[in-house]
Design an enzyme around this catalytic site. Structure first.
Site, PDB file in Angstrom:
ATOM      1  N   GLY A 208       0.838  -1.202   0.000  1.00  0.00           N
ATOM      2  CA  GLY A 208       0.000   0.000   0.000  1.00  0.00           C
ATOM      3  C   GLY A 208       0.867   1.244   0.000  1.00  0.00           C
ATOM      4  O   GLY A 208       2.054   1.178  -0.297  1.00  0.00           O
ATOM      5  N   ASN A 209       0.265   2.383   0.301  1.00  0.00           N
ATOM      6  CA  ASN A 209       1.043   3.622   0.401  1.00  0.00           C
ATOM      7  C   ASN A 209       0.378   4.552   1.416  1.00  0.00           C
ATOM      8  O   ASN A 209      -0.646   4.221   1.988  1.00  0.00           O
ATOM      9  CB  ASN A 209       1.191   4.279  -0.976  1.00  0.00           C
ATOM     10  CG  ASN A 209      -0.155   4.618  -1.577  1.00  0.00           C
ATOM     11  OD1 ASN A 209      -0.878   5.454  -1.060  1.00  0.00           O
ATOM     12  ND2 ASN A 209      -0.501   3.936  -2.670  1.00  0.00           N
ATOM     13  N   TYR A 210       1.000   5.723   1.620  1.00  0.00           N
ATOM     14  CA  TYR A 210       0.589   6.611   2.710  1.00  0.00           C
ATOM     15  C   TYR A 210      -0.591   7.529   2.379  1.00  0.00           C
ATOM     16  O   TYR A 210      -0.940   8.383   3.182  1.00  0.00           O
ATOM     17  CB  TYR A 210       1.765   7.503   3.115  1.00  0.00           C
ATOM     18  CG  TYR A 210       2.908   6.770   3.749  1.00  0.00           C
ATOM     19  CD1 TYR A 210       2.725   6.050   4.925  1.00  0.00           C
ATOM     20  CD2 TYR A 210       4.185   6.800   3.187  1.00  0.00           C
ATOM     21  CE1 TYR A 210       3.777   5.385   5.524  1.00  0.00           C
ATOM     22  CE2 TYR A 210       5.242   6.142   3.775  1.00  0.00           C
ATOM     23  CZ  TYR A 210       5.037   5.437   4.948  1.00  0.00           C
ATOM     24  OH  TYR A 210       6.071   4.792   5.533  1.00  0.00           O
ATOM     25  N   SER A 211      -1.200   7.398   1.209  1.00  0.00           N
ATOM     26  CA  SER A 211      -2.262   8.344   0.849  1.00  0.00           C
ATOM     27  C   SER A 211      -3.400   8.324   1.879  1.00  0.00           C
ATOM     28  O   SER A 211      -3.876   7.259   2.266  1.00  0.00           O
ATOM     29  CB  SER A 211      -2.815   7.979  -0.536  1.00  0.00           C
ATOM     30  OG  SER A 211      -3.942   8.770  -0.809  1.00  0.00           O
ATOM     31  N   ALA A 276      -3.863   7.383  -5.132  1.00  0.00           N
ATOM     32  CA  ALA A 276      -2.473   6.945  -5.275  1.00  0.00           C
ATOM     33  C   ALA A 276      -2.546   5.440  -5.545  1.00  0.00           C
ATOM     34  O   ALA A 276      -2.561   4.620  -4.616  1.00  0.00           O
ATOM     35  CB  ALA A 276      -1.702   7.234  -4.003  1.00  0.00           C
TER      36      ALA A 276
END
Ligand code: CTP
Length: 398
Positions: A208-211, A276
């Site tokens: 995943g990512n930090y969005s 994102a």
């Protein structure tokens, strides 16, 4: 645009109150119905008689009329209005509005108003530059109020600097542009993608990512406030929205987001791709938890995810507008322009991680927008709520 609009003109006590008379005349001439609300000190600068004669309505200043006991309902006036304009807004009124100090009719009306609020500050340059005024103005912006920035020039003190209330003609133009921009999205269908995507590795792990989704949700809310029917296709986020006219479709992976967007896009006038999206997903989902006892470190083979924006760019009709984001760390402008063309977007919004205050999880953002026709607009660091307004204003000027 202003014909038939109900406008509250709030006047507080500053020399620039004399300009409010011209502002009132211009609003009336443009066909607006204007209710003047003036602070007690405002009346030291301009008489209610002039204002009531021009507006054709009694001017409101006190909570009730002393000799009859008639109560002036700030709630009713607040609900009646399509817009509230406070011009001039003194340092004191700005501080009271920012902090909810409801000690006069203008402030109680401001606190009750449901309509958009426009504030035209007017004060001496040192008061304007004071950290408390700056902070209060930032607070008002964060509430979604519109600040009509004062101009530079000679002030009542004869000093030269920033603090002159904007000219009445410019304030009217500002209102005109605002109502025009509100009109542009009325009844339109808007798709917004927001948040990250999660690509499952096993039942307990994902890529995943930090969005945070904050930017996408702010755009969706602003579009809905402007009368659009909005669908957010949202990756996993911890935020939500209660704004009416927003339908949220929750997805997890890029593939799920892609499928929803391809289905929804043909019925949309605008699509704004804020998500994102993970570029890669594990080639294979392991349906039991990967254990660590094994000798070898596991190798996770990745496959490319579909590019949602590029797909929508490929199927886009001329009557549709497609907008993307580019969050870059280096070579920002070139990367953004390359994405604009490769994905067949109409506009791309660049935010650079090199700008402090921009990026994942923050409440602020600093953007530059690039259009497929070569136009470019640069904005300063602002709250995401304000950036959302700039983005929508930018999109409809395309
Ligand atoms: N985007 C998308 N689907 C993807 C990847 C990106 O819809 N699979 C959208 C994003 O929502 C954004 C724009 O495309 O509006 C640019 O995203 P970005 O991640 O910066 O672009 P990429 O094409 O993934 O390029 P790179 O990661 O190499 O910078």
């Amino acid at each position: 645009m202003l014909k038939g609009k109900h406008i509250i003109l709030g006047i507080s006590g500053g020399i620039a109150a004399y300009k409010s008379v011209t502002l009132l005349r211009l609003l009336i001439k443009a066909g607006a119905e204007v209710q003047v609300v003036i602070t007690p000190s405002g009346k030291e600068f301009i008489t209610p008689v002039t204002l009531s004669a021009l507006s054709g309505k009694p001017v409101i200043s006190e909570f009730f009329t002393a000799n009859t006991g008639e109560w002036h309902s700030h709630v009713d006036i607040g609900l009646w209005a399509d817009a509230m304009v406070i011009a001039p807004a003194t340092a004191s009124s700005i501080a009271k509005m920012a902090n909810g100090v409801a000690d006069n009719m203008l402030i109680t009306t401001y606190l009750s108003a449901k309509a958009p609020v426009f504030i035209a500050p007017a004060m001496d340059l040192d008061m304007m530059a004071h950290p408390s005024t700056k902070r209060n103005i930032e607070l008002l912006k964060s509430y979604g109020n519109h600040i009509i920035e004062p101009a530079e020039g000679e002030l009542a003190s004869h000093l030269i600097g920033k603090g002159r209330m904007e000219e009445p003609e410019e304030i009217v133009k500002y209102l005109y542009r605002f109502f025009a921009s509100q009109q542009a999205l009325k009844g339109k269908n808007v798709l917004v993608t927001a948040g990250p995507t999660y690509e499952k590795i096993d039942p307990v792990r994902f890529i995943g990512n930090y969005s945070s989704g904050k930017m996408g949700y702010a755009i969706a809310e602003e579009a809905a406030h402007r009368g659009a029917n909005v669908t957010i296709v949202s990756g996993p986020v911890s935020i939500s929205t209660s704004t009416p006219n927003i339908n949220i479709i929750k997805v997890e992976s890029a593939r799920e987001m892609y499928e929803q967007c391809v289905k929804i896009f043909p019925n949309c006038d605008y699509a704004i791709m804020c998500a994102a999206v993970a570029d890669y997903a594990p080639a294979k989902y392991i349906d039991i938890k990967i254990k660590r006892e094994k000798e070898d470190v596991p190798v996770i083979k990745l496959v490319k995810n579909p590019d949602i924006a590029a797909k929508l760019g490929a199927i886009k009709r001329p009557d549709q507008t497609l907008v993307g984001f580019a969050l870059e760390t280096n070579n920002e402008e070139n990367n953004a322009l390359e994405k604009l063309h490769r994905k067949n977007l109409d506009m791309i919004i660049l935010n650079s991680l090199q700008d402090s205050g921009a990026g994942f999880g923050k409440d602020t953002n600093k953007i530059t927008t690039y259009f497929s026709n070569g136009k470019k607009l640069e904005y300063s660091l602002k709250s995401k709520v304000e950036v959302a307004k700039d983005i929508l204003d930018s999109i409809i000027t395309k």
